[in-house]
Design a protein around this motif. Sequence first.
Motif, short mmCIF file in Angstrom:
data_model
loop_
_atom_site.label_atom_id
_atom_site.label_comp_id
_atom_site.label_asym_id
_atom_site.label_seq_id
_atom_site.Cartn_x
_atom_site.Cartn_y
_atom_site.Cartn_z
N PRO A 92 11.98 1.41 18.47
CA PRO A 92 11.51 0.17 17.65
C PRO A 92 10.30 0.18 17.16
N MET A 93 9.12 0.62 17.90
CA MET A 93 7.95 0.59 17.64
C MET A 93 7.53 1.54 16.18
N LEU A 94 8.40 2.71 16.25
CA LEU A 94 8.08 3.51 15.36
C LEU A 94 8.62 2.90 13.96
N TRP A 95 9.78 2.28 13.88
CA TRP A 95 10.35 1.45 12.97
C TRP A 95 9.49 0.37 12.48
N SER A 96 8.85 -0.41 13.40
CA SER A 96 7.97 -1.58 13.09
C SER A 96 6.72 -1.28 12.53
N ILE A 97 6.12 0.02 12.75
CA ILE A 97 4.81 0.47 12.35
C ILE A 97 5.27 0.86 10.92
N SER A 98 6.33 1.55 10.59
CA SER A 98 6.80 2.07 9.23
C SER A 98 6.96 0.82 8.38
N ILE A 99 7.74 -0.16 8.93
CA ILE A 99 7.76 -1.31 7.97
C ILE A 99 6.34 -2.14 7.62
N ALA A 100 5.58 -1.97 8.43
CA ALA A 100 4.12 -2.49 8.24
C ALA A 100 3.48 -1.72 7.34
N CYS A 101 3.54 -0.26 7.32
CA CYS A 101 2.89 0.77 6.51
C CYS A 101 3.46 0.39 5.09
N TYR A 102 4.77 0.28 4.83
CA TYR A 102 5.38 0.02 3.73
C TYR A 102 4.94 -1.22 2.92
N ILE A 103 4.57 -2.27 3.93
CA ILE A 103 4.11 -3.65 3.20
C ILE A 103 2.71 -3.27 2.77
N ALA A 104 2.00 -2.70 3.68
CA ALA A 104 0.48 -2.60 3.26
C ALA A 104 0.42 -1.72 2.17
N VAL A 105 1.14 -0.52 2.04
CA VAL A 105 0.66 0.10 1.17
C VAL A 105 1.39 -0.25 -0.42
N THR A 106 2.58 -1.00 -0.36
CA THR A 106 3.06 -1.50 -1.50
C THR A 106 2.35 -2.67 -2.07
N THR A 107 1.72 -3.30 -1.23
CA THR A 107 0.95 -4.57 -1.65
C THR A 107 -0.76 -4.05 -1.97
N GLN A 108 -1.19 -2.74 -1.69
CA GLN A 108 -2.63 -2.68 -1.98
C GLN A 108 -2.52 -1.65 -3.09
N TYR A 109 -1.37 -0.75 -3.26
CA TYR A 109 -1.29 0.14 -4.32
C TYR A 109 -0.15 -0.03 -5.36
N ASP A 110 -0.36 0.40 -6.43
CA ASP A 110 0.56 0.53 -7.54
C ASP A 110 1.22 1.61 -7.47
N ILE A 111 2.48 1.72 -6.93
CA ILE A 111 3.15 3.17 -6.47
C ILE A 111 4.57 2.68 -6.75
N ASN A 112 5.10 3.87 -7.08
CA ASN A 112 6.82 3.51 -7.25
C ASN A 112 7.25 3.18 -5.82
N ARG A 113 7.71 1.86 -5.54
CA ARG A 113 8.18 1.62 -4.49
C ARG A 113 9.62 2.04 -3.82
N ALA A 114 10.38 2.40 -4.92
CA ALA A 114 11.79 3.09 -4.33
C ALA A 114 11.43 4.57 -3.95
N TRP A 115 10.32 5.27 -4.56
CA TRP A 115 10.04 6.54 -4.00
C TRP A 115 9.49 6.60 -2.90
N PHE A 116 8.57 5.73 -2.36
CA PHE A 116 7.67 5.54 -1.42
C PHE A 116 8.71 4.95 -0.22
N LYS A 117 9.66 4.04 -0.55
CA LYS A 117 10.69 3.57 0.39
C LYS A 117 11.48 4.82 1.22
N ARG A 118 12.03 5.62 -0.01
CA ARG A 118 12.73 6.68 0.70
C ARG A 118 11.99 7.83 1.18
N TRP A 119 10.73 7.93 0.94
CA TRP A 119 10.00 9.15 1.68
C TRP A 119 9.77 8.44 3.12
N LEU A 120 9.28 7.22 3.21
CA LEU A 120 9.00 6.48 4.62
C LEU A 120 10.19 6.46 5.50
#
Length: 189
Positions: A92-120
């Motif tokens: 769950p620590m790995l899962w939590s840090i992955s979720i936090a990375c998703y939130i941080a990256v998608t709020t700071q960068y204009d990226i394709n969220r669906a692509w990034f979510k799949r990759w993560l």
Amino acid sequence: MAPITPVGYWGAVTSSMDWCEENYEWTPYIAEFFNSWSSLAMIVLGECCARMNPTGNQAFTLLGRSITVVGIGSWLFHATLKYSMQMTDELPMLWSISIACYIAVTTQYDINRAWFKRWLVLWTVFVTVLTAGFSGKVQFVLFQGSFNGLSLVMAYLCWRGKKELEEAQMSHVAKLFWAGIKLYASAAI
């Protein structure tokens, strides 16, 4: 205080790590008494994060719930020092840090969220399988490398967020943000 019993209720230690606290020093039912009880803070923090979500963003609620799961897993791991319970802490620590990375990256960068979510998600599943599939020092290195690697990404994103707050002349928020970063870093060390 001398250990109550050398082994305790849960039997011999099977986890890949036995942390700094004396085992079964306070009760035969909890291997690492203070590490176990300190996990309650994560459970409370996780639930607060999930329930007091002013944005309505489901990712924040999911992050809060994942932190709750980390707290529960941490309690189970430190109470038993069993490998299976170590996985309820570390995965769950790995899962939590992955979720936090998703939130941080998608709020700071204009990226394709669906692509990034799949990759993560693929990365997280890959690391989860590797971490759960090995034991001993190999498992420890895989977990630490993955978790700390994503933690470094988060540290950079937090630093970047702090700079953006300062540039927006929100120094009072930036100071609070910086205090949070320092507290997180001190807990990680």
